[in-house]
Design an enzyme around this catalytic site. Structure first.
Site, PDB file in Angstrom:
ATOM      1  N   HIS A  55      15.893   8.187  35.580  1.00 29.71           N
ATOM      2  CA  HIS A  55      15.169   7.702  34.396  1.00 29.71           C
ATOM      3  C   HIS A  55      14.108   8.707  33.993  1.00 29.71           C
ATOM      4  O   HIS A  55      13.387   9.227  34.839  1.00 29.71           O
ATOM      5  CB  HIS A  55      14.514   6.352  34.695  1.00 29.71           C
ATOM      6  CG  HIS A  55      15.480   5.211  34.629  1.00 29.71           C
ATOM      7  ND1 HIS A  55      15.114   3.935  34.324  1.00 29.71           N
ATOM      8  CD2 HIS A  55      16.820   5.178  34.808  1.00 29.71           C
ATOM      9  CE1 HIS A  55      16.186   3.142  34.324  1.00 29.71           C
ATOM     10  NE2 HIS A  55      17.225   3.886  34.625  1.00 29.71           N
TER      11      HIS A  55
ATOM     12  N   TYR B 163       8.201  -2.695  30.255  1.00 28.59           N
ATOM     13  CA  TYR B 163       7.067  -3.500  30.712  1.00 28.59           C
ATOM     14  C   TYR B 163       6.428  -4.122  29.469  1.00 28.59           C
ATOM     15  O   TYR B 163       5.926  -3.396  28.613  1.00 28.59           O
ATOM     16  CB  TYR B 163       6.034  -2.621  31.426  1.00 28.59           C
ATOM     17  CG  TYR B 163       6.499  -2.085  32.774  1.00 28.59           C
ATOM     18  CD1 TYR B 163       7.335  -0.966  32.860  1.00 28.59           C
ATOM     19  CD2 TYR B 163       6.110  -2.704  33.957  1.00 28.59           C
ATOM     20  CE1 TYR B 163       7.760  -0.479  34.098  1.00 28.59           C
ATOM     21  CE2 TYR B 163       6.521  -2.222  35.197  1.00 28.59           C
ATOM     22  CZ  TYR B 163       7.352  -1.117  35.259  1.00 28.59           C
ATOM     23  OH  TYR B 163       7.773  -0.639  36.477  1.00 28.59           O
TER      24      TYR B 163
ATOM     25  N   PRO C 216       4.089  -5.934  42.727  1.00 29.57           N
ATOM     26  CA  PRO C 216       5.273  -5.128  42.401  1.00 29.57           C
ATOM     27  C   PRO C 216       5.188  -4.355  41.082  1.00 29.57           C
ATOM     28  O   PRO C 216       6.036  -3.500  40.835  1.00 29.57           O
ATOM     29  CB  PRO C 216       6.397  -6.167  42.335  1.00 29.57           C
ATOM     30  CG  PRO C 216       5.722  -7.466  42.078  1.00 29.57           C
ATOM     31  CD  PRO C 216       4.375  -7.381  42.699  1.00 29.57           C
TER      32      PRO C 216
ATOM     33  N   LYS D  90       5.412   0.418  43.713  1.00 27.68           N
ATOM     34  CA  LYS D  90       4.922   1.416  44.677  1.00 27.68           C
ATOM     35  C   LYS D  90       5.214   1.075  46.137  1.00 27.68           C
ATOM     36  O   LYS D  90       5.048   1.931  47.013  1.00 27.68           O
ATOM     37  CB  LYS D  90       3.396   1.590  44.505  1.00 27.68           C
ATOM     38  CG  LYS D  90       3.021   2.337  43.242  1.00 27.68           C
ATOM     39  CD  LYS D  90       3.470   3.781  43.301  1.00 27.68           C
ATOM     40  CE  LYS D  90       3.608   4.379  41.933  1.00 27.68           C
ATOM     41  NZ  LYS D  90       4.571   5.472  41.838  1.00 27.68           N
TER      42      LYS D  90
ATOM     43  N   TYR E 191       2.869   6.832  38.025  1.00 22.65           N
ATOM     44  CA  TYR E 191       4.148   6.117  38.113  1.00 22.65           C
ATOM     45  C   TYR E 191       5.199   6.997  38.781  1.00 22.65           C
ATOM     46  O   TYR E 191       5.907   6.563  39.701  1.00 22.65           O
ATOM     47  CB  TYR E 191       4.611   5.707  36.708  1.00 22.65           C
ATOM     48  CG  TYR E 191       5.709   4.667  36.719  1.00 22.65           C
ATOM     49  CD1 TYR E 191       5.444   3.339  36.403  1.00 22.65           C
ATOM     50  CD2 TYR E 191       7.017   5.013  37.045  1.00 22.65           C
ATOM     51  CE1 TYR E 191       6.449   2.381  36.413  1.00 22.65           C
ATOM     52  CE2 TYR E 191       8.026   4.056  37.067  1.00 22.65           C
ATOM     53  CZ  TYR E 191       7.732   2.751  36.743  1.00 22.65           C
ATOM     54  OH  TYR E 191       8.733   1.805  36.768  1.00 22.65           O
TER      55      TYR E 191
HETATM   56  C1  PHB Z   1      12.778  -3.707  40.210  1.00 20.07           C
HETATM   57  O1  PHB Z   1      12.942  -4.687  40.937  1.00 20.07           O
HETATM   58  O2  PHB Z   1      13.747  -3.026  39.815  1.00 20.07           O
HETATM   59  C2  PHB Z   1      11.402  -3.311  39.786  1.00 20.07           C
HETATM   60  C3  PHB Z   1      10.326  -4.116  40.106  1.00 20.07           C
HETATM   61  C4  PHB Z   1       9.053  -3.736  39.690  1.00 20.07           C
HETATM   62  C5  PHB Z   1       8.891  -2.588  38.959  1.00 20.07           C
HETATM   63  C6  PHB Z   1       9.970  -1.772  38.658  1.00 20.07           C
HETATM   64  C7  PHB Z   1      11.232  -2.127  39.070  1.00 20.07           C
HETATM   65  O3  PHB Z   1       7.666  -2.228  38.515  1.00 20.07           O
END
Ligand code: PHB
Ligand code: APR
Length: 398
Positions: free
Chosen positions: A77, A204, A296, A300, A388
């Site tokens: 990505h 997001y 989440p 991280k 990120y």
């Molecule tokens: C995911 O479960 O794919 C996931 C969860 C939180 C994030 C990014 C991806 O910030």
């Protein structure tokens, strides 16, 4: 593998990503170890966790010899999208960070790859082997008392790697440790859906109805999340209610539609920040969720766990080869630098994008001002993108 030797150099407690990767890195460096895991293999392989990998995490998996399927299947990505005020803003990571990308590859698949390697050529990995207590941490030898096949056994080790998560025995075995914590007044309802992703990158979304995230597991499986109140029962959320709410939170003033599909899993995840300091007591070293938890938002958790065990594998290898413990002595401080940076970033992403149950209009306007700044300023966007995409792992040398 059903029995373990009674003696090893490193006793690893926990077969999550941290314990499994550490064992692999030690094995390749010629340091013997044994992994004890309280659950069975199926449990370890099916836990759903965030699957966004920083480049340093991908590099570490390759270094451990666990990158073959990842190289074929991970999705590269080049950014994320932020949504707020019914508008979408794409952040271009390579442009903002000098060429860095992130990768989508599910944690379930990382764990499966590592377990398969380990069962093929070692080191020993025991399932249904619950560590009950650790002792001897200040002496010549440390011991793990554990239960396996109904019998209590002892594993004597030079070092213990506590990779047993937040509720394991290791976290509680550091006398005088200080834990810094924060619980959030909301949770995530996470779903897996047999629906192709509706966006090339993760989305997001800040919305007056609360946060939503569109992620993915593969070109055919979507992973989506909705902010929900703490204590929410997933049974109260029908499939139609979930898709309608996702549509409402992702809505923008443009032609964009979320592709729906059968929902195959639903779960509510609480959110917490926590750091335990120091990450070492004598012969016990904590790594991954045993030492720190992040909410989440920003994914991280796995990346921090991997960074810990890369540093720890170097330190244990040096101690084993030469007896020099300087890297082990520096382990906690080395890791905590990165941990606190990621704690701040995860907290920032969480508090900027979610709506508190008692949120005032003033706070909402501050969130929108912050998000507008990221959309408008290259500096603000680069700050988010760098955090990120992740920083290189600081690996001190002996
Ligand atoms: C995911 O479960 O794919 C996931 C969860 C939180 C994030 C990014 C991806 O910030
Ligand atoms: N004895 C043996 N094993 C134990 C014990 C115990 N007393 N207590 C817990 N375990 C095992 C758990 O069953 C689990 O398999 O330790 C393992 C810990 O694994 P994780 O919770 O996955 O933690 P970690 O390996 O640090 O993974 C890092 O990144 O995205 C985040 O939290 C997410 O999994 C994630 C993490």
């Amino acid at each position: 593998m059903s029995t373990a030797p009674a003696r090893t150099t490193v006793g690893v407690i926990g077969a999550g990503p941290a314990g499994l990767l550490l064992a692999r890195l030690l094995h390749r460096a010629g340091v013997d170890c044994v992994v004890l895991e309280s659950h069975d293999r199926a449990y370890c392989e099916q836990r759903q966790r965030a699957g966004m990998l920083e480049q340093a995490t991908v590099d570490a998996l390759h270094a451990a010899g666990a990158g073959e399927r990842l190289a074929r299947e991970a999705l590269r990505h080049d950014g994320i999208e932020l949504r707020f005020d019914r508008r979408a803003h794409r952040l271009d990571f390579p442009g903002l960070t000098g060429g860095r990308y992130v990768w989508i590859y599910a944690q379930t698949e990382i764990v499966k790859d590592l377990i398969a390697l380990q069962l093929k050529d070692g080191p020993p990995l025991l399932f249904d082997a619950e560590a009950l207590a650790v002792d001897g941490l200040d002496g010549e030898r440390a011991r793990i008392r554990y239960r396996h096949n109904g019998a209590e056994r002892t594993l004597t080790c030079d070092w213990i790697a506590g990779c047993d998560g937040h509720h394991g025995v290791s976290h509680a075995a550091v006398p005088g440790a200080v834990t810094y914590e924060r619980e959030y007044p909301y949770s995530w309802l996470g779903i897996l859906a047999d629906a192709p992703p509706s966006s090339e990158v993760l989305v997001y979304a800040h919305s007056p109805r609360g946060f939503a995230l569109h992620s993915m597991r593969s070109p055919t499986v979507g992973r989506l999340y909705l902010q929900v109140p703490n204590g929410t029962d997933p049974g109260d959320w029908s499939d139609t209610r979930i898709w309608d709410e996702l549509d409402a939170r992702f809505a923008i003033d443009a032609d964009w539609r979320l592709t729906r599909g059968p929902i195959t899993a639903k779960a509510v995840l609480p959110m917490r920040s926590s750091v335990t300091e120091p990450m070492r007591h004598g012969r016990l070293l904590l790594a991954g969720d045993a030492a720190h938890i992040v909410p989440p938002t920003g994914a991280k958790g796995l990346n921090l766990a991997v960074a810990d065990v890369v540093v720890l594998a170097d330190a244990l290898t040096a101690a084993h080869r030469t007896g020099d413990t300087a890297l082990l002595d520096a382990y906690s401080a080395t890791c905590l630098d990165r941990v606190w940076r990621a704690e701040h970033f995860s907290y920032f992403m969480t508090s900027t994008l979610h709506t508190d149950p008692d949120q005032t209009a003033f706070t909402t306007r501050l969130q929108l001002a912050q998000l507008s700044r990221i959309a408008a300023s290259r500096h603000a966007a680069a700050e988010l993108a760098e955090n990120y995409a992740g920083l290189p792992i600081d690996r001190p040398t002996p």
